[in-house]
Design a protein around this motif. Structure first.
Motif, PDB file in Angstrom:
ATOM      1  N   ILE A 237     -33.765 -21.992  84.496  1.00 20.84           N
ATOM      2  CA  ILE A 237     -34.850 -21.926  83.441  1.00 20.84           C
ATOM      3  C   ILE A 237     -34.366 -20.567  82.781  1.00 20.84           C
ATOM      4  O   ILE A 237     -34.256 -20.407  81.652  1.00 20.84           O
ATOM      5  N   VAL A 238     -34.049 -19.460  83.660  1.00 22.21           N
ATOM      6  CA  VAL A 238     -33.835 -18.099  82.958  1.00 22.21           C
ATOM      7  C   VAL A 238     -32.282 -18.205  82.465  1.00 22.21           C
ATOM      8  O   VAL A 238     -32.307 -17.539  81.339  1.00 22.21           O
ATOM      9  N   ILE A 239     -31.422 -18.914  83.261  1.00 22.17           N
ATOM     10  CA  ILE A 239     -30.000 -19.004  82.479  1.00 22.17           C
ATOM     11  C   ILE A 239     -30.224 -19.744  81.365  1.00 22.17           C
ATOM     12  O   ILE A 239     -29.517 -19.288  80.092  1.00 22.17           O
ATOM     13  N   GLU A 240     -31.115 -20.760  81.187  1.00 27.65           N
ATOM     14  CA  GLU A 240     -31.331 -21.515  80.136  1.00 27.65           C
ATOM     15  C   GLU A 240     -31.767 -20.493  78.989  1.00 27.65           C
ATOM     16  O   GLU A 240     -31.279 -20.559  77.570  1.00 27.65           O
ATOM     17  N   ALA A 241     -32.701 -19.733  79.153  1.00 24.00           N
ATOM     18  CA  ALA A 241     -33.229 -18.707  78.066  1.00 24.00           C
ATOM     19  C   ALA A 241     -32.107 -17.759  77.705  1.00 24.00           C
ATOM     20  O   ALA A 241     -32.125 -17.392  76.688  1.00 24.00           O
ATOM     21  N   ILE A 242     -31.288 -17.222  78.524  1.00 27.30           N
ATOM     22  CA  ILE A 242     -30.358 -16.364  78.187  1.00 27.30           C
ATOM     23  C   ILE A 242     -29.383 -17.261  77.266  1.00 27.30           C
ATOM     24  O   ILE A 242     -28.837 -16.787  76.242  1.00 27.30           O
ATOM     25  N   GLU A 243     -28.999 -18.469  77.637  1.00 27.45           N
ATOM     26  CA  GLU A 243     -28.248 -19.111  76.851  1.00 27.45           C
ATOM     27  C   GLU A 243     -28.718 -19.375  75.432  1.00 27.45           C
ATOM     28  O   GLU A 243     -27.984 -19.233  74.437  1.00 27.45           O
ATOM     29  N   ARG A 244     -30.046 -19.728  75.299  1.00 25.68           N
ATOM     30  CA  ARG A 244     -30.851 -20.302  74.050  1.00 25.68           C
ATOM     31  C   ARG A 244     -31.076 -18.866  73.117  1.00 25.68           C
ATOM     32  O   ARG A 244     -30.885 -18.771  71.991  1.00 25.68           O
ATOM     33  N   PHE A 245     -31.524 -17.631  73.696  1.00 27.32           N
ATOM     34  CA  PHE A 245     -32.065 -16.477  73.128  1.00 27.32           C
ATOM     35  C   PHE A 245     -31.067 -15.243  73.466  1.00 27.32           C
ATOM     36  O   PHE A 245     -31.471 -14.235  72.783  1.00 27.32           O
ATOM     37  N   GLY A 246     -30.149 -15.332  74.324  1.00 29.95           N
ATOM     38  CA  GLY A 246     -29.788 -13.942  74.763  1.00 29.95           C
ATOM     39  C   GLY A 246     -27.973 -13.798  74.237  1.00 29.95           C
ATOM     40  O   GLY A 246     -27.413 -12.792  74.549  1.00 29.95           O
TER      41      GLY A 246
ATOM     42  N   ASN B 142     -39.961 -21.890  65.959  1.00 29.11           N
ATOM     43  CA  ASN B 142     -40.632 -20.705  65.182  1.00 29.11           C
ATOM     44  C   ASN B 142     -39.727 -19.693  64.726  1.00 29.11           C
ATOM     45  O   ASN B 142     -40.016 -18.850  64.245  1.00 29.11           O
ATOM     46  N   ASN B 143     -38.432 -19.750  65.140  1.00 26.62           N
ATOM     47  CA  ASN B 143     -37.115 -18.697  64.629  1.00 26.62           C
ATOM     48  C   ASN B 143     -37.735 -17.427  65.286  1.00 26.62           C
ATOM     49  O   ASN B 143     -37.575 -16.254  64.814  1.00 26.62           O
ATOM     50  N   ILE B 144     -38.190 -17.546  66.704  1.00 24.45           N
ATOM     51  CA  ILE B 144     -38.422 -16.202  67.362  1.00 24.45           C
ATOM     52  C   ILE B 144     -37.098 -15.650  67.919  1.00 24.45           C
ATOM     53  O   ILE B 144     -36.395 -16.441  68.474  1.00 24.45           O
ATOM     54  N   THR B 145     -36.857 -14.521  67.947  1.00 24.88           N
ATOM     55  CA  THR B 145     -35.735 -13.827  68.413  1.00 24.88           C
ATOM     56  C   THR B 145     -36.143 -12.742  69.046  1.00 24.88           C
ATOM     57  O   THR B 145     -37.230 -11.964  69.098  1.00 24.88           O
ATOM     58  N   PHE B 146     -35.031 -12.313  70.140  1.00 21.63           N
ATOM     59  CA  PHE B 146     -35.308 -10.867  71.138  1.00 21.63           C
ATOM     60  C   PHE B 146     -34.309  -9.908  71.094  1.00 21.63           C
ATOM     61  O   PHE B 146     -33.051 -10.646  70.560  1.00 21.63           O
TER      62      PHE B 146
ATOM     63  N   PHE C  26     -42.287 -23.915  76.011  1.00 18.84           N
ATOM     64  CA  PHE C  26     -42.478 -22.491  75.119  1.00 18.84           C
ATOM     65  C   PHE C  26     -41.225 -22.307  74.543  1.00 18.84           C
ATOM     66  O   PHE C  26     -41.265 -21.713  73.336  1.00 18.84           O
ATOM     67  N   MET C  27     -39.988 -22.180  75.156  1.00 23.69           N
ATOM     68  CA  MET C  27     -38.769 -21.772  74.571  1.00 23.69           C
ATOM     69  C   MET C  27     -38.621 -23.034  73.258  1.00 23.69           C
ATOM     70  O   MET C  27     -37.998 -22.455  72.261  1.00 23.69           O
TER      71      MET C  27
END
Ligand SMILES: Nc1ncnc2c1ncn2[C@@H]1O[C@H](COP(=O)(O)OP(=O)(O)O)[C@@H](O)[C@H]1O
Ligand SMILES: Cc1ncc(COP(=O)(O)O)c(C=O)c1O
Length: 279
Positions: free
Chosen positions: A92-101, A72-76, A65-66
């Motif tokens: 995986i949450v830490i990875e999401a924070i590193e990639r999108f946070g 797709n250049n999605i940002t939050f 998903f990430m």
């Protein structure tokens, strides 16, 4: 141009029945003027406090998903995490924070324990991994039990006073997050939330009426309303105040109308109040 509707990535389970995690985060964030993007860690037919449950762990789908979102250049605008299916999902949450946070607001509810006990599906590994996750957060929302576990302190609700809560919040802040919002602070006659700013060492107390019932999903409702308020620009104390009053009112309303807490709080009837707070 700035998006007038903040986008919040909400990482937690989707339990069809029971009103918790994504089934409360999505409507509450929407009512409060944010887009809630679900990132389901697991799918359950109902939450774990029912006598029986079916669960599908969604871990293997989270990285793809990430990857796709990145392509797709999605940002939050913010990332908020709650109940996780396993210690591995913390990575995986830490990875999401590193990639999108990067430069985004990170809110972590270290949901793993209540009433002095870890949830039955967890062991000490979850606590150790959760310590790593909260280091990445700006704001954490443990309940008093989770605060005790995260710090490796004994659960001693009978000896709680303001000095002890201040000390616990300070120690949690030293693990990484600037703000600690501790819900469910033990008190005989009031529902107490501690709101701590580690940068100024300031502790504020938010109190609401204590309804004499035990409900599940209150922490998730609280964190969703808290996140919604923060995204509207309310400060941390104002947001904790809004979240505490919204949650307590939902407990009160459920208690006074249907009486049963089994399927969660009837928060739907109160959502309009949050929309009125949109700035
Ligand atoms: N019985 C209750 N009466 C009044 N307010 C409540 C009650 N239960 C929960 N709340 C409100 O919801 C907040 C979050 O609930 P809590 O039980 O601490 O979360 P968690 O589900 O994470 O353990 C509390 O701090 C309080 O403000
Ligand atoms: C799968 C799941 N998610 C979320 C929750 C809700 O947690 P809380 O009561 O901390 O909001 C529970 C606990 O009942 C649960 O079993």
């Amino acid at each position: 141009m700035k998006n007038p509707v903040p986008v919040v990535l909400s990482i937690q389970d989707m339990s069809s029945i029971g009103r918790c995690s994504l089934t409360v985060a999505m409507p509450i964030l929407s009512a409060f003027g944010s887009q809630a993007v679900p990132f389901p860690t697991a799918l359950l037919c109902n939450h774990l406090e029912y006598p029986n449950y079916e669960m599908v762990d969604f871990s293997e789908h989270l990285r793809p998903f990430m990857d796709c979102w990145e392509k797709n250049n999605i940002t939050f605008d913010a990332i908020q995490s709650g109940f996780l299916a396993s210690p591995d999902q913390i990575h995986i949450v830490i990875e999401a924070i590193e990639r999108f946070g990067k430069n985004k607001l990170i809110i972590v509810d270290p949901a793993m324990a209540d009433d002095g006990k870890l949830y039955a599906v967890y062991n000490d590994t979850m606590v150790q991994e959760m310590r790593k996750l909260i280091a990445h957060a700006h704001i954490i929302k443990p309940n008093y039990t989770e605060a005790s576990f995260l710090l490796g302190h004994a659960y001693e609700p009978e000896t709680v006073d303001e000095a002890k809560i201040h000390q616990l919040c300070k120690e949690l802040h030293e693990l990484g997050p600037r703000h600690v919002i501790m819900s469910g602070v033990p008190h005989q006659s009031e529902a107490v939330v501690a709101v701590y700013d580690g940068e100024t060492d300031d502790l504020q107390i938010v109190s609401t009426t204590l309804v004499p019932v035990k409900a599940h999903g209150t922490g998730d409702i609280f964190t969703a309303a808290l996140t919604g308020a923060l995204m509207q620009g309310y400060d941390t104390l104002e947001s904790a105040n809004i979240a505490a009053n919204f949650t307590t009112d939902a407990v009160k309303y459920t208690h006074e109308t249907i009486g049963s807490m089994r399927d969660g709080l009837l928060f739907e009837r109160l959502l309009g109040r949050l929309s009125q707070l949109i700035k």
